[in-house]
Design a protein around this motif. Structure first.
Motif, PDB file in Angstrom:
ATOM      1  N   LYS A 258      60.554 -30.739  13.279  1.00 39.32           N
ATOM      2  CA  LYS A 258      59.266 -30.478  12.617  1.00 39.32           C
ATOM      3  C   LYS A 258      58.585 -29.249  13.230  1.00 39.32           C
ATOM      4  N   THR A 259      59.289 -28.131  13.232  1.00 39.95           N
ATOM      5  CA  THR A 259      58.810 -26.927  13.915  1.00 39.95           C
ATOM      6  C   THR A 259      57.671 -26.248  13.158  1.00 39.95           C
ATOM      7  N   LYS A 260      56.888 -25.464  13.916  1.00 41.11           N
ATOM      8  CA  LYS A 260      55.674 -24.845  13.395  1.00 41.11           C
ATOM      9  C   LYS A 260      55.809 -23.320  13.349  1.00 41.11           C
ATOM     10  N   VAL A 261      55.320 -22.737  12.265  1.00 37.28           N
ATOM     11  CA  VAL A 261      55.262 -21.274  12.116  1.00 37.28           C
ATOM     12  C   VAL A 261      53.957 -20.744  12.696  1.00 37.28           C
ATOM     13  N   MET A 262      52.872 -21.431  12.418  1.00 41.59           N
ATOM     14  CA  MET A 262      51.531 -21.021  12.837  1.00 41.59           C
ATOM     15  C   MET A 262      50.640 -22.254  12.817  1.00 41.59           C
ATOM     16  N   CYS A 263      49.542 -22.213  13.551  1.00 42.57           N
ATOM     17  CA  CYS A 263      48.671 -23.386  13.561  1.00 42.57           C
ATOM     18  C   CYS A 263      47.308 -23.040  14.125  1.00 42.57           C
TER      19      CYS A 263
ATOM     20  N   VAL B 126      47.395 -34.694  17.965  1.00 42.42           N
ATOM     21  CA  VAL B 126      46.273 -35.586  17.696  1.00 42.42           C
ATOM     22  C   VAL B 126      44.935 -34.865  17.821  1.00 42.42           C
ATOM     23  N   ASN B 127      44.956 -33.546  17.685  1.00 44.03           N
ATOM     24  CA  ASN B 127      43.720 -32.776  17.740  1.00 44.03           C
ATOM     25  C   ASN B 127      42.863 -33.081  16.513  1.00 44.03           C
ATOM     26  N   ASP B 128      41.558 -33.218  16.704  1.00 48.34           N
ATOM     27  CA  ASP B 128      40.664 -33.569  15.601  1.00 48.34           C
ATOM     28  C   ASP B 128      40.576 -32.479  14.534  1.00 48.34           C
ATOM     29  N   TYR B 129      40.977 -31.259  14.882  1.00 50.70           N
ATOM     30  CA  TYR B 129      40.986 -30.167  13.895  1.00 50.70           C
ATOM     31  C   TYR B 129      42.351 -29.483  13.883  1.00 50.70           C
ATOM     32  N   ARG B 130      43.378 -30.271  13.863  1.00 51.65           N
ATOM     33  CA  ARG B 130      44.743 -29.754  13.731  1.00 51.65           C
ATOM     34  C   ARG B 130      44.951 -29.160  12.330  1.00 51.65           C
ATOM     35  N   PHE B 131      45.567 -27.980  12.293  1.00 52.49           N
ATOM     36  CA  PHE B 131      46.027 -27.381  11.031  1.00 52.49           C
ATOM     37  C   PHE B 131      47.370 -26.731  11.355  1.00 52.49           C
TER      38      PHE B 131
ATOM     39  N   PHE C 113      52.440 -28.749   5.365  1.00 53.42           N
ATOM     40  CA  PHE C 113      51.378 -28.542   6.357  1.00 53.42           C
ATOM     41  C   PHE C 113      50.545 -29.795   6.479  1.00 53.42           C
ATOM     42  N   ARG C 114      49.877 -29.911   7.626  1.00 54.77           N
ATOM     43  CA  ARG C 114      48.926 -31.004   7.867  1.00 54.77           C
ATOM     44  C   ARG C 114      47.619 -30.410   8.361  1.00 54.77           C
ATOM     45  N   ILE C 115      46.520 -30.918   7.811  1.00 58.21           N
ATOM     46  CA  ILE C 115      45.203 -30.542   8.310  1.00 58.21           C
ATOM     47  C   ILE C 115      44.417 -31.810   8.595  1.00 58.21           C
TER      48      ILE C 115
ATOM     49  N   TYR D 178      36.207 -28.258   7.781  1.00 61.35           N
ATOM     50  CA  TYR D 178      37.053 -27.879   8.910  1.00 61.35           C
ATOM     51  C   TYR D 178      36.237 -26.948   9.809  1.00 61.35           C
ATOM     52  N   ARG D 179      35.852 -27.421  10.991  1.00 61.07           N
ATOM     53  CA  ARG D 179      34.963 -26.637  11.853  1.00 61.07           C
ATOM     54  C   ARG D 179      35.262 -26.844  13.342  1.00 61.07           C
ATOM     55  N   PRO D 180      36.423 -26.415  13.801  1.00 56.73           N
ATOM     56  CA  PRO D 180      36.773 -26.538  15.220  1.00 56.73           C
ATOM     57  C   PRO D 180      35.883 -25.666  16.110  1.00 56.73           C
ATOM     58  N   THR D 181      35.493 -26.200  17.262  1.00 57.46           N
ATOM     59  CA  THR D 181      34.664 -25.457  18.211  1.00 57.46           C
ATOM     60  C   THR D 181      35.130 -25.759  19.632  1.00 57.46           C
ATOM     61  N   PRO D 182      35.691 -24.771  20.350  1.00 59.75           N
ATOM     62  CA  PRO D 182      36.010 -23.431  19.873  1.00 59.75           C
ATOM     63  C   PRO D 182      37.207 -23.441  18.915  1.00 59.75           C
ATOM     64  N   HIS D 183      37.286 -22.411  18.108  1.00 58.16           N
ATOM     65  CA  HIS D 183      38.331 -22.265  17.102  1.00 58.16           C
ATOM     66  C   HIS D 183      39.494 -21.481  17.723  1.00 58.16           C
ATOM     67  N   VAL D 184      40.648 -22.149  17.817  1.00 55.83           N
ATOM     68  CA  VAL D 184      41.822 -21.561  18.470  1.00 55.83           C
ATOM     69  C   VAL D 184      42.957 -21.463  17.461  1.00 55.83           C
ATOM     70  N   VAL D 185      43.619 -20.295  17.395  1.00 55.27           N
ATOM     71  CA  VAL D 185      44.765 -20.122  16.499  1.00 55.27           C
ATOM     72  C   VAL D 185      45.993 -19.763  17.333  1.00 55.27           C
ATOM     73  N   HIS D 186      47.159 -20.144  16.821  1.00 57.17           N
ATOM     74  CA  HIS D 186      48.417 -19.891  17.521  1.00 57.17           C
ATOM     75  C   HIS D 186      49.444 -19.293  16.570  1.00 57.17           C
ATOM     76  N   LEU D 187      50.209 -18.334  17.072  1.00 56.49           N
ATOM     77  CA  LEU D 187      51.464 -17.939  16.435  1.00 56.49           C
ATOM     78  C   LEU D 187      52.523 -18.837  17.044  1.00 56.49           C
ATOM     79  N   GLY D 188      53.237 -19.599  16.210  1.00 56.68           N
ATOM     80  CA  GLY D 188      54.029 -20.695  16.735  1.00 56.68           C
ATOM     81  C   GLY D 188      53.098 -21.855  17.027  1.00 56.68           C
ATOM     82  N   ALA D 189      53.440 -22.673  18.021  1.00 52.19           N
ATOM     83  CA  ALA D 189      52.592 -23.826  18.348  1.00 52.19           C
ATOM     84  C   ALA D 189      52.889 -24.321  19.749  1.00 52.19           C
ATOM     85  N   PRO D 190      51.861 -24.807  20.441  1.00 47.59           N
ATOM     86  CA  PRO D 190      52.103 -25.458  21.730  1.00 47.59           C
ATOM     87  C   PRO D 190      52.768 -26.817  21.514  1.00 47.59           C
TER      88      PRO D 190
END
Length: 205
Positions: free
Chosen positions: A54-59, A69-74, A91-93, A156-168
């Protein structure tokens, strides 16, 4: 160049940054939350043969911690060769509370044909009431390979808002994290749609 690099990556002149392993990703903490916007990238080196499941391109997520289990996972996902449907896109949000089933929203999972020699445009869009993901071959105006959306009632309002190329990596470990071997360039994250000039992408060499 302004993101935080985690794990092994390779910057390739004229192409972009190659994320070499499941544990490779690049993180950007935005200066403020974007409640309606677009996150889009150009990707090559990606097909149903990449390792993983279940690999990720971006998130995106709120702050740090376990993204699963992040409350604002995308998470924008491309299934790897260990998954029953390699190459499937979905995708999952999560909008506000990962413990509440009605705030977890999954898009249709569809198998698409990809070539690791081609460039693909991956776009995630979110508003106060819905989110969508689109994959196009070649660029912004190329043929649509995947286009699905979901609706929700909590913004959808993450604070702070963090984006990733790939995924942790999350609680399931590294295998469902980043799509290893993909090359990314032309990253766009903003309230406004991506301008055409950002996508001056030559054919893959």
């Amino acid at each position: 160049t302004i993101g935080t690099v985690v794990g092994p990556v390779e910057f390739i002149a004229g192409q972009g940054v190659k994320l070499l392993t499941h544990d490779s990703y690049i993180t950007y903490t935005l200066p403020e939350t974007i409640q309606e916007g677009e996150f889009s990238i150009m990707v090559t080196g990606i097909d149903e043969g990449n390792p993983g499941d279940k690999t990720k391109v971006m998130c995106m997520q709120e702050d740090g911690g376990d993204i699963t289990v992040n409350d604002y996972r995308f998470t924008v996902e491309k299934r790897g060769r260990e998954y029953p449907i390699p190459g499937a896109v979905t995708f999952r949000i999560i909008t506000g509370d990962a413990a509440e089933e009605d705030q977890i929203h999954d898009a249709a999972r569809i198998g698409i044909s990809l070539s690791d020699e081609n460039w693909y445009f991956w776009k995630a869009v979110w508003t106060f009431t819905n989110a969508s993901v689109e994959v196009r071959e070649g660029g912004l105006t190329g043929p649509v390979l995947y286009s699905r959306g979901v609706g929700y009632s909590h913004p959808y309002r993450p604070t702070p808002h963090v984006v990733h190329l790939g995924a942790p990596a999350g609680r399931a470990g590294s295998v469902p994290a980043t799509v290893p071997g993909m090359i990314i360039k032309n990253v766009w994250v903003a309230r406004t749609p991506r301008p055409a000039w950002v996508d001056q992408t030559p054919s893959a060499q």
